[in-house]
Design an enzyme around this catalytic site. Structure first.
Site, mmCIF file in Angstrom:
data_model
loop_
_atom_site.group_PDB
_atom_site.id
_atom_site.type_symbol
_atom_site.label_atom_id
_atom_site.label_comp_id
_atom_site.label_asym_id
_atom_site.label_seq_id
_atom_site.Cartn_x
_atom_site.Cartn_y
_atom_site.Cartn_z
ATOM 1 N N ARG A 1 0.851 -1.194 0.000
ATOM 2 C CA ARG A 1 0.000 0.000 0.000
ATOM 3 C C ARG A 1 0.883 1.239 0.000
ATOM 4 O O ARG A 1 2.105 1.171 0.182
ATOM 5 C CB ARG A 1 -0.904 0.019 1.244
ATOM 6 C CG ARG A 1 -0.143 0.053 2.545
ATOM 7 C CD ARG A 1 -0.952 0.575 3.707
ATOM 8 N NE ARG A 1 -0.257 0.360 4.974
ATOM 9 C CZ ARG A 1 0.754 1.091 5.424
ATOM 10 N NH1 ARG A 1 1.223 2.095 4.694
ATOM 11 N NH2 ARG A 1 1.313 0.820 6.587
ATOM 12 N N ALA B 1 -6.248 5.900 10.498
ATOM 13 C CA ALA B 1 -5.273 5.921 9.407
ATOM 14 C C ALA B 1 -5.879 5.245 8.185
ATOM 15 O O ALA B 1 -6.824 4.457 8.301
ATOM 16 C CB ALA B 1 -3.994 5.196 9.828
ATOM 17 N N LEU B 2 -5.314 5.555 7.020
ATOM 18 C CA LEU B 2 -5.776 4.878 5.819
ATOM 19 C C LEU B 2 -4.647 4.759 4.812
ATOM 20 O O LEU B 2 -3.679 5.510 4.830
ATOM 21 C CB LEU B 2 -6.995 5.573 5.216
ATOM 22 C CG LEU B 2 -6.896 7.061 4.893
ATOM 23 C CD1 LEU B 2 -6.373 7.264 3.481
ATOM 24 C CD2 LEU B 2 -8.261 7.707 5.027
ATOM 25 N N CYS C 1 2.713 6.809 10.592
ATOM 26 C CA CYS C 1 2.550 7.305 9.222
ATOM 27 C C CYS C 1 3.708 8.199 8.796
ATOM 28 O O CYS C 1 3.567 9.026 7.889
ATOM 29 C CB CYS C 1 1.209 8.009 9.052
ATOM 30 S SG CYS C 1 -0.197 6.950 9.469
#
Length: 215
Positions: free
Chosen positions: A74, A141-142, A172
Site C-alpha cells: 500500500r 489511518a488509511l 505514518c
C-alpha cells in the site's frame, strides 16, 4: 440524468485474523475479479503487527518491540494494527462506481468523520496528512493500493486498542504525532458496535451516483 443500476456490495465480518494471510487474500481477490465481481468490504481486527508501505522508511520503526514488521504494497509509511482497532478493507472497482483515487480517499475519510460524529466526536482531515484527526491527534489511518482500477487495503480506526505500540514508531512517518482512541473520549462501545456504524456510513457513501448523460 441517468441513474446507474444498483451495484452489489458484499460485507464480510471476519473477526480477529492474521495480517499476512488476509493481505494475500486481498491480492488474490483483486487479481481474480472480473466485471461481474461484486465489490466487498472486509471488517476485521488483526493481532499486533506493524506494516510498512511500499515507499516506507524502516527508520520510522524507532525500537524493537517483538511485534512483527511486514513490508506491504500500500501507500504510506508505517502504522500499527492490533486488537481493539477496527480495520475495513475496501475491495472496490473504482471505475464502476465512478470514483477517482482521490475521491475514494475523501470518501473513506468522510465515513470515519461521520462515524465519529455518531459518538459526539468532532473529527477532521489534515492537509497533506491522510487520515482523520481530533484536535490534531490521529485517531484513524488509511492507505490504499489500486490495481487495474480496483482498490484494496483500506482504513483503521482506534476504538479501545492498546496505544503503547504507537510509541515505538513515527505513525505514518510523522515524528511526534500523537495517536488517540475513541475510549479516551468516554466511548464505551467496542469494535463490533462501532464497526457497524462505520460500515453503514461506507455503504451509504458508496451507493451508486447518478451518471450524467452527455450529447
Amino acid at each position: 440524468m441517468q441513474v446507474v443500476d444498483a451495484l452489489p456490495l458484499v460485507v464480510r465480518r471476519l473477526g480477529l485474523v492474521e495480517y499476512e494471510p488476509t493481505w494475500a487474500a486481498m491480492r488474490a481477490f483483486t487479481d481474480a475479479r472480473t466485471d461481474e465481481t461484486a465489490d466487498e468490504l472486509w471488517l476485521l481486527e488483526h493481532p499486533p503487527v506493524f506494516t510498512l508501505g511500499q515507499a516506507g522508511k524502516p527508520e520510522h520503526l524507532l525500537r524493537e518491540t517483538g511485534i512483527p514488521l511486514v513490508k506491504i504494497d500500500r501507500g504510506g509509511q508505517i502504522t500499527y494494527h492490533g486488537p481493539g482497532q477496527i480495520v475495513v478493507y475496501l475491495l472496490i472497482d473504482l471505475h464502476r462506481r465512478r470514483l477517482k483515487v482521490r475521491e475514494m480517499v475523501t470518501l473513506m475519510e468522510q465515513a470515519l468523520i461521520d462515524c465519529l460524529a455518531d459518538y459526539g466526536l468532532a473529527a477532521a482531515r489534515k492537509d497533506g496528512a491522510p487520515g482523520v484527526y481530533i484536535g490534531g491527534d490521529k485517531i484513524a489511518a488509511l492507505g490504499l493500493r489500486v490495481r487495474n482500477g480496483c482498490s484494496y487495503h483500506g482504513l483503521a480506526l482506534n476504538v479501545d486498542a492498546d496505544l503503547a505500540p504507537f510509541s515505538a514508531i513515527n505513525p505514518c512517518g510523522y515524528e511526534g504525532l500523537k495517536t488517540i482512541r475513541m475510549k479516551d473520549f468516554g466511548v464505551t462501545d467496542g469494535v463490533a458496535e462501532v464497526g457497524e456504524h462505520l460500515l453503514a456510513h461506507l455503504e451509504r457513501l458508496l451507493a451508486p451516483r447518478p451518471a450524467i448523460d452527455r450529447p
